[in-house]
Design an enzyme around this catalytic site. Structure first.
Site, mmCIF file in Angstrom:
data_model
loop_
_atom_site.group_PDB
_atom_site.id
_atom_site.type_symbol
_atom_site.label_atom_id
_atom_site.label_comp_id
_atom_site.label_asym_id
_atom_site.label_seq_id
_atom_site.Cartn_x
_atom_site.Cartn_y
_atom_site.Cartn_z
ATOM 1 N N ASP A 64 33.208 -4.015 -12.378
ATOM 2 C CA ASP A 64 34.496 -4.179 -11.698
ATOM 3 C C ASP A 64 34.949 -5.630 -11.811
ATOM 4 O O ASP A 64 34.150 -6.560 -11.678
ATOM 5 C CB ASP A 64 34.360 -3.769 -10.223
ATOM 6 C CG ASP A 64 35.703 -3.540 -9.563
ATOM 7 O OD1 ASP A 64 35.999 -2.386 -9.218
ATOM 8 O OD2 ASP A 64 36.464 -4.515 -9.383
ATOM 9 N N ASN A 96 37.530 6.908 -4.274
ATOM 10 C CA ASN A 96 38.711 6.879 -3.421
ATOM 11 C C ASN A 96 39.762 7.839 -3.982
ATOM 12 O O ASN A 96 39.938 7.914 -5.197
ATOM 13 C CB ASN A 96 39.285 5.460 -3.378
ATOM 14 C CG ASN A 96 38.302 4.453 -2.780
ATOM 15 O OD1 ASN A 96 37.563 4.789 -1.858
ATOM 16 N ND2 ASN A 96 38.284 3.247 -3.305
ATOM 17 N N VAL A 154 43.806 2.689 -8.890
ATOM 18 C CA VAL A 154 43.888 3.028 -10.320
ATOM 19 C C VAL A 154 43.778 4.546 -10.431
ATOM 20 O O VAL A 154 42.790 5.142 -9.978
ATOM 21 C CB VAL A 154 42.787 2.337 -11.146
ATOM 22 C CG1 VAL A 154 42.878 2.756 -12.614
ATOM 23 C CG2 VAL A 154 42.888 0.812 -11.029
ATOM 24 N N HIS A 200 37.317 7.358 -10.839
ATOM 25 C CA HIS A 200 36.216 6.437 -11.094
ATOM 26 C C HIS A 200 35.260 6.454 -9.916
ATOM 27 O O HIS A 200 35.684 6.574 -8.765
ATOM 28 C CB HIS A 200 36.724 5.017 -11.342
ATOM 29 C CG HIS A 200 37.747 4.564 -10.353
ATOM 30 N ND1 HIS A 200 39.074 4.938 -10.438
ATOM 31 C CD2 HIS A 200 37.648 3.784 -9.260
ATOM 32 C CE1 HIS A 200 39.746 4.400 -9.433
ATOM 33 N NE2 HIS A 200 38.890 3.695 -8.689
ATOM 34 N N MET A 201 34.007 6.317 -10.227
ATOM 35 C CA MET A 201 32.973 6.190 -9.205
ATOM 36 C C MET A 201 32.593 4.720 -9.115
ATOM 37 O O MET A 201 32.253 4.105 -10.120
ATOM 38 C CB MET A 201 31.772 7.059 -9.589
ATOM 39 C CG MET A 201 30.669 7.044 -8.552
ATOM 40 S SD MET A 201 29.414 8.278 -8.973
ATOM 41 C CE MET A 201 30.217 9.783 -8.459
ATOM 42 N N HIS A 202 32.683 4.167 -7.908
ATOM 43 C CA HIS A 202 32.207 2.805 -7.665
ATOM 44 C C HIS A 202 30.700 2.877 -7.407
ATOM 45 O O HIS A 202 30.263 3.624 -6.521
ATOM 46 C CB HIS A 202 32.850 2.204 -6.411
ATOM 47 C CG HIS A 202 34.334 2.022 -6.467
ATOM 48 N ND1 HIS A 202 34.922 0.814 -6.740
ATOM 49 C CD2 HIS A 202 35.352 2.893 -6.255
ATOM 50 C CE1 HIS A 202 36.242 0.940 -6.700
ATOM 51 N NE2 HIS A 202 36.530 2.200 -6.406
HETATM 52 P P1 5GP Z 1 40.219 1.945 -6.544
HETATM 53 O O1 5GP Z 1 40.874 0.957 -5.596
HETATM 54 O O2 5GP Z 1 41.264 2.718 -7.320
HETATM 55 O O3 5GP Z 1 39.205 2.835 -5.908
HETATM 56 O O4 5GP Z 1 39.382 1.063 -7.560
HETATM 57 C C1 5GP Z 1 39.948 0.422 -8.658
HETATM 58 C C2 5GP Z 1 39.003 -0.685 -9.031
HETATM 59 O O5 5GP Z 1 39.362 -1.144 -10.329
HETATM 60 C C3 5GP Z 1 39.073 -1.900 -8.100
HETATM 61 O O6 5GP Z 1 37.788 -2.134 -7.533
HETATM 62 C C4 5GP Z 1 39.524 -3.032 -9.010
HETATM 63 O O7 5GP Z 1 38.893 -4.255 -8.719
HETATM 64 C C5 5GP Z 1 39.159 -2.517 -10.389
HETATM 65 N N1 5GP Z 1 39.997 -3.018 -11.462
HETATM 66 C C6 5GP Z 1 41.356 -3.115 -11.457
HETATM 67 N N2 5GP Z 1 41.807 -3.592 -12.630
HETATM 68 C C7 5GP Z 1 40.704 -3.792 -13.401
HETATM 69 C C8 5GP Z 1 40.522 -4.284 -14.742
HETATM 70 O O8 5GP Z 1 41.462 -4.613 -15.469
HETATM 71 N N3 5GP Z 1 39.245 -4.366 -15.198
HETATM 72 C C9 5GP Z 1 38.170 -4.003 -14.422
HETATM 73 N N4 5GP Z 1 36.950 -4.131 -14.967
HETATM 74 N N5 5GP Z 1 38.307 -3.531 -13.158
HETATM 75 C C10 5GP Z 1 39.557 -3.428 -12.660
#
Ligand code: 5GP
Ligand code: ZN
Length: 113
Positions: A29, A86, A95, A99-101
């Site tokens: 991330d 999420n 995004v 995706h799985m964190h």
């Molecule tokens: P969400 O908030 O949708 O659950 O998680 C999206 C994640 O994508 C966030 O933790 C954010 O930091 C990460 N993220 C957003 N843009 C980028 C990017 O360009 N590259 C990477 N590696 N992570 C990203």
């Protein structure tokens, strides 16, 4: 397709990739919320958890399997870790490609914020 994570899959945007196979990609991330914070995504574009279809069940299982494998590889499988997905605005999704964190390396609290 105008999707950030599809662009990472297609190498149009760089990422620090830690694992890739036919179905799944995993990368660090960009804004980590833990000492290790990896995102695990299907190569198939699926916008939200609500859009998973029955034919996607194998790849969704592979996200979880990959998380466990990477937790072991990163060295925190036995100590413990957190996986989060999420969904939509109230769930904190930013995004829109599922995706799985995978987060490890610190103590997590419950309930999540
Ligand atoms: P969400 O908030 O949708 O659950 O998680 C999206 C994640 O994508 C966030 O933790 C954010 O930091 C990460 N993220 C957003 N843009 C980028 C990017 O360009 N590259 C990477 N590696 N992570 C990203
Ligand atoms: Zn996508």
């Amino acid at each position: 397709m105008d999707c950030l994570f599809c662009k990472i899959i297609n190498r149009e945007i760089p990422a620090d990739i830690v694992f890739e196979d036919e179905h799944v990609l995993a990368f660090h991330d960009i804004d980590p919320k833990a000492p290790t914070h990896i995102l695990i995504i299907p190569k198939k574009h699926i916008s939200t958890l609500n859009d998973i279809e029955e034919r996607d069940l194998e790849v969704v299982g592979r996200l979880q399997y990959t998380a466990a494998q990477l937790a072991r590889q990163q060295g925190f499988a036995d100590d413990g870790y957190r996986v989060v997905m999420n969904c939509n605005e109230m769930g904190g999704q930013t995004v829109y490609h599922i995706h799985m964190h995978l987060m490890g390396g610190r103590q997590f609290t419950w309930p999540a914020g």
